[in-house]
Design an enzyme around this catalytic site. Structure first.
Site, PDB file in Angstrom:
ATOM      1  N   GLY A  48       0.941  -1.227  -0.086  1.00  0.00           N
ATOM      2  CA  GLY A  48       0.103   0.121   0.069  1.00  0.00           C
ATOM      3  C   GLY A  48       0.760   1.405   0.063  1.00  0.00           C
ATOM      4  CG  ASP A 104      -1.574   1.854   2.806  1.00  0.00           C
ATOM      5  OD1 ASP A 104      -1.289   1.739   3.890  1.00  0.00           O
ATOM      6  OD2 ASP A 104      -2.316   1.213   2.064  1.00  0.00           O
ATOM      7  CG  ASP A 107      -8.677   1.054   9.624  1.00  0.00           C
ATOM      8  OD1 ASP A 107      -9.621   1.673  10.390  1.00  0.00           O
ATOM      9  OD2 ASP A 107      -9.124   0.105   8.854  1.00  0.00           O
ATOM     10  CE  LYS A 136     -10.303   3.724   6.556  1.00  0.00           C
ATOM     11  NZ  LYS A 136     -10.688   2.351   6.171  1.00  0.00           N
ATOM     12  CG  PHE A 157     -12.379  -0.333   1.827  1.00  0.00           C
ATOM     13  CD1 PHE A 157     -11.537  -0.777   2.747  1.00  0.00           C
ATOM     14  CD2 PHE A 157     -12.081  -0.403   0.521  1.00  0.00           C
ATOM     15  CE1 PHE A 157     -10.451  -1.543   2.407  1.00  0.00           C
ATOM     16  CE2 PHE A 157     -10.990  -1.228  -0.007  1.00  0.00           C
ATOM     17  CZ  PHE A 157     -10.433  -1.898   0.973  1.00  0.00           C
ATOM     18  CB  VAL A 158     -10.191   5.167   0.409  1.00  0.00           C
ATOM     19  CG1 VAL A 158     -11.244   6.145   1.160  1.00  0.00           C
ATOM     20  CG2 VAL A 158      -9.072   5.121   1.642  1.00  0.00           C
ATOM     21  CG  ASP A 164      -5.277  -3.768  -1.894  1.00  0.00           C
ATOM     22  OD1 ASP A 164      -5.161  -3.341  -0.815  1.00  0.00           O
ATOM     23  OD2 ASP A 164      -5.620  -4.932  -1.843  1.00  0.00           O
ATOM     24  NE  ARG A 170      -1.873  -3.338  -4.034  1.00  0.00           N
ATOM     25  CZ  ARG A 170      -1.792  -3.155  -2.906  1.00  0.00           C
ATOM     26  NH1 ARG A 170      -2.018  -2.344  -2.068  1.00  0.00           N
ATOM     27  NH2 ARG A 170      -1.863  -4.660  -2.262  1.00  0.00           N
TER      28      ARG A 170
END
Ligand code: IMP
Ligand code: MG
Length: 197
Positions: A48, A104, A107, A136, A157-158, A164, A170
Protein backbone atom coordinates in the site's frame (compact mmCIF):
# COMPACT_ATOMS: atom_id res chain seq x y z
CA UNK A 1 -11.59 -10.33 -21.94
CA UNK A 2 -11.09 -6.59 -21.44
CA UNK A 3 -12.48 -5.02 -18.29
CA UNK A 4 -14.21 -1.64 -17.94
CA UNK A 5 -11.84 1.16 -16.87
CA UNK A 6 -11.17 1.20 -13.13
CA UNK A 7 -12.51 4.78 -12.88
CA UNK A 8 -15.99 3.47 -13.68
CA UNK A 9 -15.97 1.65 -10.31
CA UNK A 10 -15.35 4.83 -8.31
CA UNK A 11 -18.28 6.52 -6.57
CA UNK A 12 -16.43 9.64 -5.45
CA UNK A 13 -12.91 11.01 -5.49
CA UNK A 14 -11.66 12.22 -2.12
CA UNK A 15 -8.19 13.48 -3.06
CA UNK A 16 -7.12 14.27 -6.61
CA UNK A 17 -3.55 13.62 -7.69
CA UNK A 18 -2.65 17.34 -7.65
CA UNK A 19 -3.99 17.72 -4.12
CA UNK A 20 -1.98 14.71 -2.95
CA UNK A 21 1.25 15.90 -4.58
CA UNK A 22 0.88 19.42 -3.15
CA UNK A 23 0.48 17.91 0.32
CA UNK A 24 3.55 15.71 -0.24
CA UNK A 25 5.57 18.87 -0.94
CA UNK A 26 4.54 20.18 2.50
CA UNK A 27 5.25 16.87 4.26
CA UNK A 28 8.66 16.55 2.60
CA UNK A 29 9.56 20.11 3.64
CA UNK A 30 8.56 19.36 7.25
CA UNK A 31 10.55 16.10 7.27
CA UNK A 32 13.52 17.89 5.70
CA UNK A 33 13.49 20.49 8.48
CA UNK A 34 13.14 17.91 11.28
CA UNK A 35 15.89 15.64 9.98
CA UNK A 36 18.21 18.31 8.60
CA UNK A 37 21.86 17.22 8.50
CA UNK A 38 21.02 13.53 8.81
CA UNK A 39 20.63 10.65 6.40
CA UNK A 40 17.11 9.23 6.31
CA UNK A 41 16.31 5.56 5.84
CA UNK A 42 12.83 5.31 4.42
CA UNK A 43 11.04 2.03 5.17
CA UNK A 44 8.16 1.75 2.72
CA UNK A 45 5.40 -0.60 3.83
CA UNK A 46 4.34 -2.77 0.91
CA UNK A 47 2.23 -2.90 -1.03
CA UNK A 48 0.00 0.00 0.00
CA UNK A 49 2.78 2.48 0.77
CA UNK A 50 4.61 1.93 -2.51
CA UNK A 51 3.29 4.83 -4.56
CA UNK A 52 3.17 7.23 -1.63
CA UNK A 53 6.80 6.39 -0.80
CA UNK A 54 7.96 6.77 -4.39
CA UNK A 55 6.44 10.25 -4.66
CA UNK A 56 7.37 11.44 -1.17
CA UNK A 57 11.00 10.34 -1.09
CA UNK A 58 11.74 12.16 -4.33
CA UNK A 59 10.68 15.35 -2.58
CA UNK A 60 12.93 14.89 0.45
CA UNK A 61 16.12 16.85 -0.18
CA UNK A 62 18.33 14.90 2.22
CA UNK A 63 20.47 11.81 1.65
CA UNK A 64 17.96 8.93 1.58
CA UNK A 65 18.28 5.14 1.69
CA UNK A 66 15.28 3.00 0.84
CA UNK A 67 14.16 -0.26 2.43
CA UNK A 68 10.85 -2.08 2.22
CA UNK A 69 8.83 -4.19 4.59
CA UNK A 70 5.91 -6.33 3.52
CA UNK A 71 3.19 -6.80 6.10
CA UNK A 72 -0.44 -7.84 5.88
CA UNK A 73 -3.40 -7.02 8.07
CA UNK A 74 -6.39 -6.90 5.74
CA UNK A 75 -5.84 -10.22 3.97
CA UNK A 76 -7.91 -9.19 0.98
CA UNK A 77 -11.07 -7.85 2.67
CA UNK A 78 -12.38 -4.49 3.83
CA UNK A 79 -11.70 -4.71 7.55
CA UNK A 80 -8.53 -5.13 9.53
CA UNK A 81 -8.32 -8.79 10.63
CA UNK A 82 -6.66 -8.09 13.93
CA UNK A 83 -3.50 -10.01 13.07
CA UNK A 84 -0.44 -8.41 11.51
CA UNK A 85 1.79 -10.78 9.54
CA UNK A 86 5.35 -9.95 8.54
CA UNK A 87 5.87 -11.49 5.12
CA UNK A 88 9.63 -11.78 5.47
CA UNK A 89 11.75 -13.39 8.16
CA UNK A 90 14.64 -10.91 8.18
CA UNK A 91 14.26 -7.20 8.80
CA UNK A 92 16.50 -4.71 6.97
CA UNK A 93 19.65 -3.66 8.82
CA UNK A 94 18.60 -0.38 10.44
CA UNK A 95 21.17 -0.17 13.23
CA UNK A 96 22.12 3.44 13.92
CA UNK A 97 19.87 4.79 11.19
CA UNK A 98 17.24 7.53 11.27
CA UNK A 99 14.20 5.58 10.13
CA UNK A 100 11.09 7.02 8.51
CA UNK A 101 8.30 4.46 8.12
CA UNK A 102 5.93 5.28 5.25
CA UNK A 103 2.53 3.65 5.09
CA UNK A 104 -0.60 4.33 3.10
CA UNK A 105 -3.21 4.57 5.84
CA UNK A 106 -3.65 4.36 9.57
CA UNK A 107 -6.84 2.50 10.46
CA UNK A 108 -6.98 0.38 13.64
CA UNK A 109 -3.32 1.25 14.24
CA UNK A 110 -2.30 -2.42 14.57
CA UNK A 111 0.00 -2.47 11.54
CA UNK A 112 2.01 0.59 12.46
CA UNK A 113 2.12 -0.35 16.14
CA UNK A 114 3.43 -3.84 15.28
CA UNK A 115 6.05 -2.41 12.92
CA UNK A 116 7.21 0.20 15.42
CA UNK A 117 7.44 -2.43 18.17
CA UNK A 118 9.56 -4.73 15.99
CA UNK A 119 11.83 -1.98 14.75
CA UNK A 120 12.31 -0.53 18.21
CA UNK A 121 13.04 -3.92 19.83
CA UNK A 122 15.04 -5.65 17.06
CA UNK A 123 16.71 -2.99 14.93
CA UNK A 124 18.60 -0.57 17.20
CA UNK A 125 17.74 2.37 14.97
CA UNK A 126 18.98 5.80 16.06
CA UNK A 127 15.43 7.14 15.72
CA UNK A 128 12.09 5.93 14.34
CA UNK A 129 9.50 8.28 12.86
CA UNK A 130 6.38 7.40 10.93
CA UNK A 131 4.36 9.07 8.24
CA UNK A 132 1.01 8.00 6.79
CA UNK A 133 -0.71 9.45 3.76
CA UNK A 134 -4.17 8.96 5.28
CA UNK A 135 -5.38 8.95 8.85
CA UNK A 136 -8.74 7.20 9.03
CA UNK A 137 -11.18 8.47 11.60
CA UNK A 138 -11.77 4.95 12.93
CA UNK A 139 -11.59 3.33 16.36
CA UNK A 140 -7.97 2.56 17.22
CA UNK A 141 -7.14 -0.90 18.57
CA UNK A 142 -3.64 0.28 19.46
CA UNK A 143 -2.20 3.57 20.58
CA UNK A 144 0.36 4.48 17.98
CA UNK A 145 2.56 7.50 17.42
CA UNK A 146 2.35 9.05 13.96
CA UNK A 147 4.72 11.92 13.33
CA UNK A 148 3.43 13.06 9.95
CA UNK A 149 0.06 12.61 8.28
CA UNK A 150 -1.17 13.72 4.88
CA UNK A 151 -4.95 13.85 5.16
CA UNK A 152 -7.73 12.75 7.46
CA UNK A 153 -10.46 10.53 6.02
CA UNK A 154 -13.78 9.33 7.39
CA UNK A 155 -14.31 5.73 8.46
CA UNK A 156 -14.90 4.35 4.99
CA UNK A 157 -12.98 2.02 2.72
CA UNK A 158 -10.84 3.87 0.17
CA UNK A 159 -8.79 2.78 -2.83
CA UNK A 160 -6.27 4.26 -5.23
CA UNK A 161 -2.80 5.82 -4.99
CA UNK A 162 -1.45 2.51 -3.67
CA UNK A 163 -4.49 1.38 -1.71
CA UNK A 164 -6.26 -1.73 -2.97
CA UNK A 165 -9.44 -3.68 -2.77
CA UNK A 166 -8.65 -7.38 -3.25
CA UNK A 167 -5.40 -6.46 -4.94
CA UNK A 168 -6.82 -3.96 -7.43
CA UNK A 169 -7.13 -0.16 -7.88
CA UNK A 170 -3.62 0.59 -6.57
CA UNK A 171 -2.76 2.27 -9.87
CA UNK A 172 -5.50 4.90 -9.73
CA UNK A 173 -3.71 8.26 -9.41
CA UNK A 174 -6.24 9.56 -6.84
CA UNK A 175 -7.86 8.30 -3.62
CA UNK A 176 -11.54 7.48 -3.88
CA UNK A 177 -14.44 5.38 -2.65
CA UNK A 178 -15.73 2.35 -4.54
CA UNK A 179 -19.29 2.00 -5.77
CA UNK A 180 -21.18 -0.71 -3.84
CA UNK A 181 -21.76 -2.67 -7.06
CA UNK A 182 -18.00 -2.78 -7.74
CA UNK A 183 -17.45 -4.25 -4.27
CA UNK A 184 -20.14 -6.87 -4.86
CA UNK A 185 -18.68 -7.79 -8.23
CA UNK A 186 -15.13 -8.08 -6.92
CA UNK A 187 -16.26 -10.01 -3.82
CA UNK A 188 -17.15 -12.98 -5.97
CA UNK A 189 -14.15 -12.66 -8.32
CA UNK A 190 -10.53 -13.68 -7.79
CA UNK A 191 -8.34 -11.38 -5.73
CA UNK A 192 -4.81 -10.55 -6.81
CA UNK A 193 -1.88 -10.40 -4.41
CA UNK A 194 -4.19 -10.69 -1.40
CA UNK A 195 -2.25 -10.96 1.80
CA UNK A 196 -0.04 -7.92 1.40
CA UNK A 197 -1.11 -4.61 2.81
P1 IMP B 1 -4.53 -1.04 10.53
O1 IMP B 1 -3.56 -2.11 10.95
O2 IMP B 1 -5.95 -1.40 10.87
O3 IMP B 1 -4.15 0.36 10.97
O4 IMP B 1 -4.58 -1.06 8.97
C1 IMP B 1 -3.64 -0.53 8.21
C2 IMP B 1 -3.48 -1.28 6.90
O5 IMP B 1 -4.71 -1.78 6.41
C3 IMP B 1 -2.99 -0.29 5.89
O6 IMP B 1 -1.58 -0.37 5.79
C4 IMP B 1 -3.70 -0.71 4.64
O7 IMP B 1 -2.88 -1.60 3.92
C5 IMP B 1 -4.94 -1.42 5.07
N1 IMP B 1 -6.12 -0.51 4.99
C6 IMP B 1 -6.72 0.13 6.02
N2 IMP B 1 -7.77 0.87 5.59
C7 IMP B 1 -7.82 0.69 4.25
C8 IMP B 1 -8.69 1.22 3.23
O8 IMP B 1 -9.63 2.00 3.45
N3 IMP B 1 -8.41 0.80 1.96
C9 IMP B 1 -7.39 -0.06 1.65
N4 IMP B 1 -6.56 -0.56 2.58
C10 IMP B 1 -6.77 -0.19 3.87
MG1 MG C 1 -0.71 -1.13 4.18
Amino acid sequence: MTEAPLDADIQKILFHEGTILARLDELAAEIGRDLAGREVTVVAILHGGLIFAADLLRRIHLPVKVETLSVASYHGGMRSTGSVTFNQMALPDLAGRHVLILDDILDSGRTLAAIRRRLESDCHAASVRSCVLLDKNAPRAEDVTVDYRGFEVGDEFVVGYGLDYRGRYRNLPYVGVLKPEAIERRESGPSVAAGAA
